[in-house]
Design a protein around this motif. Structure first.
Motif, short mmCIF file in Angstrom:
data_model
loop_
_atom_site.label_atom_id
_atom_site.label_comp_id
_atom_site.label_asym_id
_atom_site.label_seq_id
_atom_site.Cartn_x
_atom_site.Cartn_y
_atom_site.Cartn_z
N VAL A 23 -41.12 -21.94 20.05
CA VAL A 23 -42.14 -21.95 19.02
C VAL A 23 -42.65 -20.54 18.76
O VAL A 23 -42.55 -19.66 19.61
CB VAL A 23 -43.33 -22.87 19.39
N GLU B 45 -37.47 -27.32 26.33
CA GLU B 45 -36.28 -27.06 25.49
C GLU B 45 -36.64 -26.41 24.16
O GLU B 45 -35.76 -25.88 23.48
CB GLU B 45 -35.57 -28.39 25.20
N ALA B 46 -37.90 -26.45 23.77
CA ALA B 46 -38.32 -26.00 22.44
C ALA B 46 -38.69 -24.52 22.44
O ALA B 46 -39.11 -23.95 23.45
CB ALA B 46 -39.50 -26.83 21.96
N ASN C 106 -36.87 -23.77 17.47
CA ASN C 106 -35.83 -24.63 18.03
C ASN C 106 -36.46 -25.93 18.51
O ASN C 106 -37.42 -25.91 19.29
CB ASN C 106 -35.12 -23.97 19.22
N GLU C 107 -35.95 -27.05 18.04
CA GLU C 107 -36.45 -28.35 18.45
C GLU C 107 -36.04 -28.64 19.90
O GLU C 107 -35.07 -28.07 20.40
CB GLU C 107 -35.92 -29.44 17.53
N GLY C 108 -36.78 -29.54 20.54
CA GLY C 108 -36.41 -29.92 21.90
C GLY C 108 -37.50 -30.69 22.60
O GLY C 108 -38.62 -30.82 22.09
N GLN D 246 -40.86 -19.96 24.68
CA GLN D 246 -40.04 -21.13 25.02
C GLN D 246 -40.88 -22.05 25.89
O GLN D 246 -41.49 -21.62 26.88
CB GLN D 246 -38.76 -20.74 25.77
N ILE E 152 -40.31 -31.38 25.35
CA ILE E 152 -41.28 -30.69 26.21
C ILE E 152 -41.81 -31.69 27.22
O ILE E 152 -42.17 -32.81 26.87
CB ILE E 152 -42.43 -30.10 25.37
N VAL F 160 -42.03 -24.38 14.73
CA VAL F 160 -40.94 -24.67 15.66
C VAL F 160 -39.68 -23.94 15.22
O VAL F 160 -39.18 -24.16 14.11
CB VAL F 160 -40.69 -26.20 15.75
N LEU G 275 -40.21 -32.45 20.34
CA LEU G 275 -40.84 -31.65 19.30
C LEU G 275 -39.82 -31.34 18.22
O LEU G 275 -38.78 -30.72 18.49
CB LEU G 275 -41.40 -30.35 19.89
N THR G 276 -40.10 -31.77 16.98
CA THR G 276 -39.23 -31.48 15.84
C THR G 276 -39.85 -30.35 15.01
O THR G 276 -40.94 -29.87 15.30
CB THR G 276 -39.05 -32.72 14.95
N LYS G 277 -39.15 -29.95 13.95
CA LYS G 277 -39.66 -28.87 13.09
C LYS G 277 -40.99 -29.25 12.44
O LYS G 277 -41.80 -28.38 12.12
CB LYS G 277 -38.63 -28.54 12.01
#
Length: 213
Positions: A109, A106-107, A148-150, A103, A152, A146, A35-37
């Motif tokens: 939102v 890792e992301a 923090n990206e990460g 959370q 899922i 988002v 998941l990106t911004k």
């Protein structure tokens, strides 16, 4: 709170009443995705004017609503039927507030707004009254930005990191948008700084229209 299905998909052409339409509502399940911004990698929207963007990077839909729709329309719905990225349980519109931070894997939102559904959900599911009923019930689902990206995973934990202090839930927000002209409610919603800017502008216009009447 639990992930029932993690979903992505690219826009494609479909048929409804022998007419073509292009939409990104048709998604498929995946085991894990970054998941990106802007969005999930491998996901996209057909009409960026009304869908997607940083304030609407993630679309949630509560799994609990599926049972009602299946009973009401005497049909079975394949998850994800509403084009959601995350089909979730334990996160109804009345439970989740604008500005809440979660959370997921890792992301990280933050909830930004309820979803304003369009006719695509009726077309995709071949249920003409579905759009109308979604609006009437305010079972719309909701969006998040988002922080923090990460990555899922489809079995990632969902953890509430921060409950927004104003406690303006998604259901109240969408009920006010669709069904109420209560000035106090509109003003309270506008005061939530974390509300998506496009949605905030809609409520500002609604407030101005009320005061001019």
């Amino acid at each position: 709170m639990k992930i029932i299905s993690l979903n992505i998909g690219k826009p494609k052409t479909s048929l409804y009443n022998n007419k073509e339409y292009i939409s990104g509502i048709g998604k498929h399940r995946v085991k894990n995705v970054l998941l990106t911004k802007e969005q999930f990698v491998g996901d996209d929207v057909a009409n960026p004017q009304f869908h997607g963007g940083p304030d609407r990077s993630v679309c949630f839909y509560p799994h609990e609503h599926y049972e009602q729709w299946e009973q009401e329309f005497d049909t079975s719905l394949m998850v994800p039927a509403f084009g959601e990225n995350l089909t979730v349980s334990g996160m109804l519109e009345k439970d989740v507030c604008i500005g809440d931070i979660f959370q997921i894997g890792e992301a990280v939102v933050q909830i930004t707004q309820g979803r304003i559904p369009c006719s695509t959900i009726s077309k995709y599911n071949h249920i003409d009254p579905l759009l109308k009923r979604t609006i009437e019930t305010c079972y719309t689902g909701y969006f998040a930005r988002v922080l923090n990206e990460g990555v899922i995973m489809d079995n990632s934990e969902i953890v509430l990191i921060d409950k927004h202090p104003l406690l303006i839930n998604v259901f109240h927000t969408m009920y006010t948008y669709f069904h109420s002209n209560d000035t106090d409610s509109i003003q309270q919603i506008i005061e939530v700084n974390e509300l998506a800017s496009d949605m905030k502008n809609k409520f500002i216009k609604k407030l101005k229209k009320n005061t001019q009447q």
